[in-house]
Scaffold this active site. Sequence first.
Site, PDB file in Angstrom:
ATOM      1  N   LEU B 356      -6.312 -16.583 -11.115  1.00 40.38           N
ATOM      2  CA  LEU B 356      -5.700 -15.319 -11.269  1.00 40.38           C
ATOM      3  C   LEU B 356      -4.904 -14.862 -12.780  1.00 40.38           C
ATOM      4  CD1 LEU B 356      -4.533 -15.620  -7.603  1.00 40.38           C
ATOM      5  CD2 LEU B 356      -5.961 -13.585  -8.435  1.00 40.38           C
ATOM      6  N   ALA B 357      -5.271 -15.883 -13.323  1.00 40.88           N
ATOM      7  CA  ALA B 357      -4.760 -15.959 -14.950  1.00 40.88           C
ATOM      8  C   ALA B 357      -5.807 -15.634 -15.862  1.00 40.88           C
ATOM      9  CB  ALA B 357      -3.844 -17.123 -15.204  1.00 40.88           C
ATOM     10  N   LYS B 358      -5.562 -15.364 -17.229  1.00 40.59           N
ATOM     11  CA  LYS B 358      -6.741 -15.074 -18.052  1.00 40.59           C
ATOM     12  C   LYS B 358      -7.611 -16.412 -18.141  1.00 40.59           C
ATOM     13  CE  LYS B 358      -7.646 -13.174 -22.697  1.00 40.59           C
ATOM     14  NZ  LYS B 358      -8.582 -12.445 -21.932  1.00 40.59           N
ATOM     15  N   VAL B 359      -9.080 -16.093 -18.185  1.00 43.73           N
ATOM     16  CA  VAL B 359      -9.966 -17.085 -18.212  1.00 43.73           C
ATOM     17  C   VAL B 359     -10.553 -17.596 -19.296  1.00 43.73           C
ATOM     18  CG1 VAL B 359     -12.136 -17.969 -17.174  1.00 43.73           C
ATOM     19  CG2 VAL B 359     -10.439 -16.805 -15.576  1.00 43.73           C
ATOM     20  N   THR B 360     -10.307 -18.761 -19.982  1.00 43.55           N
ATOM     21  CA  THR B 360     -11.077 -19.313 -21.186  1.00 43.55           C
ATOM     22  C   THR B 360     -12.376 -19.104 -20.809  1.00 43.55           C
ATOM     23  OG1 THR B 360      -9.147 -20.148 -21.886  1.00 43.55           O
ATOM     24  CG2 THR B 360     -11.093 -20.654 -23.054  1.00 43.55           C
TER      25      THR B 360
END
Lengths: 363, 363
Positions: B356-360
Amino acid sequence: MSATRPSSLSGTSAGSAAPRPGRLMAGEMAEQPAVLRRILDEGAAGIRETAARIAARNPRFVLLTARGTSDNAALYAKYLIEITLGKPVGLTSMSTTTAYGAKPDLTDCLVITVSQSGGSPDLVASTRAAREAGAITLAVTNNPGSPLAEVSEFHIDVLAGPEKALPATKTYTAELLALYLFVEGLRGSDGAAAEPLPELAGEVLARGVEVRHLAERYRFAQRLVITSRGYGYPTAREAALKLMETTYIPATPFSGADLLHGPLAMVDNVSPVIAVVPAGRGGAALQPVLDRLRGRGADLVVVGQQEQVDAASAGFALPTGVAEEVAPILEILPLQLLAYEVTIARGQDPDSPRALAKVTETH
Amino acid sequence: MSATRPSSLSGTSAGSAAPRPGRLMAGEMAEQPAVLRRILDEGAAGIRETAARIAARNPRFVLLTARGTSDNAALYAKYLIEITLGKPVGLTSMSTTTAYGAKPDLTDCLVITVSQSGGSPDLVASTRAAREAGAITLAVTNNPGSPLAEVSEFHIDVLAGPEKALPATKTYTAELLALYLFVEGLRGSDGAAAEPLPELAGEVLARGVEVRHLAERYRFAQRLVITSRGYGYPTAREAALKLMETTYIPATPFSGADLLHGPLAMVDNVSPVIAVVPAGRGGAALQPVLDRLRGRGADLVVVGQQEQVDAASAGFALPTGVAEEVAPILEILPLQLLAYEVTIARGQDPDSPRALAKVTETH
């Protein structure tokens, strides 16, 4: 190594003195087209007759009881009953009867118990209790002489022949087909959508080389997530069970929607995902999940139609033109083969999972 | 490291400039005794009244609909309804309605939808469809103004206050207690067995140091199997979900009986097992499974009574004298703490699961 194994599986030893590992499982997987044919030719009429007698009693709701592989077959029947029959249905929590002595009122209720052996004492006890509580009881087993068949008012024989391998394969697809024909029979249909299955099953099982190639990517896998939706979800559960009991890789099945509710955090670019993508509304409902998985860089292997395989990391393309409600009978086949091939690749014997007995006595 | 954290959890930052990892989850876990108290003091009378109105309509059978953590609360309610109420009950497969458009006849059926937010469109759609199909509909949510509460004929507010952490904790135990009081209300009981829970929950949560010690053994675990039976089985499922979404360790839940039907092969002396052992008939039914696990040399951690912990590799002893049907409200607490502590120990933040966080993007 692969040159010493036949490209299509057979139950015969390859000529060496010691039995080939996985000989029993391979043989029983290979029997599936013949078993499906036998059910259609020799079993279907009797299943329709049983269904007609039960339909005449007009059950209001249905409960399904099973364990292990048969529980996944029961889950498939649950989808059929909800979607095609429009009756409310539940999977029972058996311990409520056997451990807690629950005495529900089961008037107007059809209780279906699914079991390969028909011998597990808890299934026999819970079916007996259901019958005493007023239910219409139906046993679906591979053994018409079993205690479960005896305590049930009705019985359907899945005609799979003796199953000797510990990982159940042919009895799973036989249970699926028998349950499909039964539910179709309840609504007065002859289940013609099943007719092409034996031939198509043979075509799928003949592509063992493709699966062996796919198995290489899981040689060192530490975990697996298996996802699907709708009619494909029982396949995801059964594939996970099959992989766990043969390869010992922890394989966690999720409905696509549940995967988005939290466990997606487990998936990253070293966590392999297998998606069973039905060609129909279940597959359409799964698309947002597949998009999220691709966005996370997941290694995504798809069992489904060719265009779905092409959009994934790899996969196994299923035959086209099969009705969505019978597709699970084909979908599981490459995943049974995969469990077999990964187990062999890891130097283990699919016929001898540690800790397993064929008839599990749970109480 | 452990010296810098308080032994009992609180939601306040320890005074440093950056927020402490897991601050939200810790704070919401710590709120649970107060939430349980609030439900008993402010919610119980209304829940009983709702139950009385529904009981007067005499539903013949019950369907439960939920996802994720709330689905585990629904499973707990399923055991209560089967055992204490003696009504047949099922968990719905939501996609049958939302993807396949199933139109079951739900006359005489009580449909209970459980959802923290009450906002998930598929739950709203399936509840609306159930009401149109003749069901008595009840929403159990943490938001009385939610769309789900609006489309349902009846609503129960679980009074947990806003939940901000991504892993649900206080809404799970609140849902359990609200569902317990509701099912008790259906049979005209006031659910007095729940009265000691707020105080006992406080005592369990104050023992965070014990759980932190237990968490050390899972610092490098690659997998977990979690098992229970009867009333403890929903706890096993919820513990597995909590561990997966925070630590990312694949944690597979099995009913004890299902574990013997195949997946036991996965367990060996490096595969840790957590068993939730209810003090009652569920625990008694689990004993043969525990014996098999010990026989296989499994690392067995028990959440249960002291004598069960003493017979295991390690564990967390629960308070004595709690009625088996409300024990799940306490059993999950050390397992929530465990998910939190293992996540912290691995250097991750329980408040920021990576999906649910920004994905690299890696290529």
